[in-house]
Design a protein around this motif. Structure first.
Motif, short mmCIF file in Angstrom:
data_model
loop_
_atom_site.label_atom_id
_atom_site.label_comp_id
_atom_site.label_asym_id
_atom_site.label_seq_id
_atom_site.Cartn_x
_atom_site.Cartn_y
_atom_site.Cartn_z
N LEU A 1 1.72 6.81 -6.64
CA LEU A 1 0.67 7.78 -6.97
C LEU A 1 1.21 9.20 -6.85
CD1 LEU A 1 -2.29 8.45 -7.62
CD2 LEU A 1 -2.75 8.28 -5.17
N GLU A 2 1.96 9.46 -5.78
CA GLU A 2 2.56 10.79 -5.59
C GLU A 2 3.44 11.14 -6.77
OE1 GLU A 2 5.90 12.94 -2.75
OE2 GLU A 2 5.27 10.90 -2.31
N SER A 3 4.27 10.21 -7.16
CA SER A 3 5.19 10.44 -8.28
C SER A 3 4.42 10.70 -9.57
CB SER A 3 6.11 9.23 -8.42
OG SER A 3 7.06 9.44 -9.40
N ASP A 4 3.40 9.89 -9.83
CA ASP A 4 2.60 10.05 -11.05
C ASP A 4 1.89 11.40 -11.07
OD1 ASP A 4 3.39 7.52 -11.78
OD2 ASP A 4 1.49 6.56 -11.27
N LEU A 5 1.33 11.80 -9.93
CA LEU A 5 0.63 13.09 -9.86
C LEU A 5 1.58 14.25 -10.10
CD1 LEU A 5 -1.81 12.51 -6.89
CD2 LEU A 5 -2.43 12.93 -9.26
N LYS B 1 0.84 -1.21 0.00
CA LYS B 1 0.00 0.00 0.00
C LYS B 1 0.87 1.25 0.00
CE LYS B 1 -4.29 -1.16 2.41
NZ LYS B 1 -5.02 -0.94 3.66
N LYS B 2 1.92 1.23 0.83
CA LYS B 2 2.81 2.39 0.89
C LYS B 2 3.49 2.62 -0.46
CE LYS B 2 6.72 4.38 3.32
NZ LYS B 2 7.77 4.21 4.34
N MET B 3 3.94 1.55 -1.10
CA MET B 3 4.58 1.69 -2.41
C MET B 3 3.59 2.25 -3.43
SD MET B 3 7.05 -1.69 -2.47
CE MET B 3 7.09 -1.71 -4.23
N ASP B 4 2.33 1.79 -3.35
CA ASP B 4 1.30 2.30 -4.27
C ASP B 4 1.06 3.79 -4.05
OD1 ASP B 4 1.07 -0.28 -5.22
OD2 ASP B 4 -0.79 -0.72 -4.13
N TRP B 5 1.03 4.23 -2.78
CA TRP B 5 0.83 5.65 -2.48
C TRP B 5 2.01 6.47 -3.00
CZ3 TRP B 5 -3.03 8.66 -0.91
CH2 TRP B 5 -4.15 8.04 -0.36
#
Length: 91
Positions: free
Chosen positions: A55-59, A48-52
């Motif tokens: 997401l931060e990087s993608d945004l 979950k942390k890696m996914d978040w």
């Protein structure tokens, strides 16, 4: 309320919160002692942390052009306004 009551209210734990000191691990827990369920829960939390973080990087990557445009506009408008104030409103 007396000062001692105020202190007691600030120290009291929320309902359902364990009281007392927090235990500190002083020895390494062998991997075999960690249940499969706990290991799976920890792995899921790590994922979950890696996914978040992804997401931060993608945004940030997607928003970068817009942030640069807005920053450019802010600097341009700010400097033009500062120039107008500096020159007393003349050109």
């Amino acid at each position: 309320m007396t000062p001692s009551n105020a202190t007691a209210d600030m120290v009291s734990s929320p309902p359902g919160m364990p009281t007392g000191s927090i235990p500190v691990l002083t020895t390494v827990v062998p991997e075999a002692a960690v249940s499969q369920a706990l290991r799976a829960a920890l792995d899921a939390q790590a994922q979950k942390k890696m996914d978040w973080m992804s997401l931060e990087s993608d945004l940030l990557l997607a928003l970068r052009p817009e942030m640069e445009r807005l920053t450019t506009e802010l600097v341009r408008v700010g400097l033009r306004e500062a120039w107008r104030k500096h020159t007393g409103g003349m050109a």
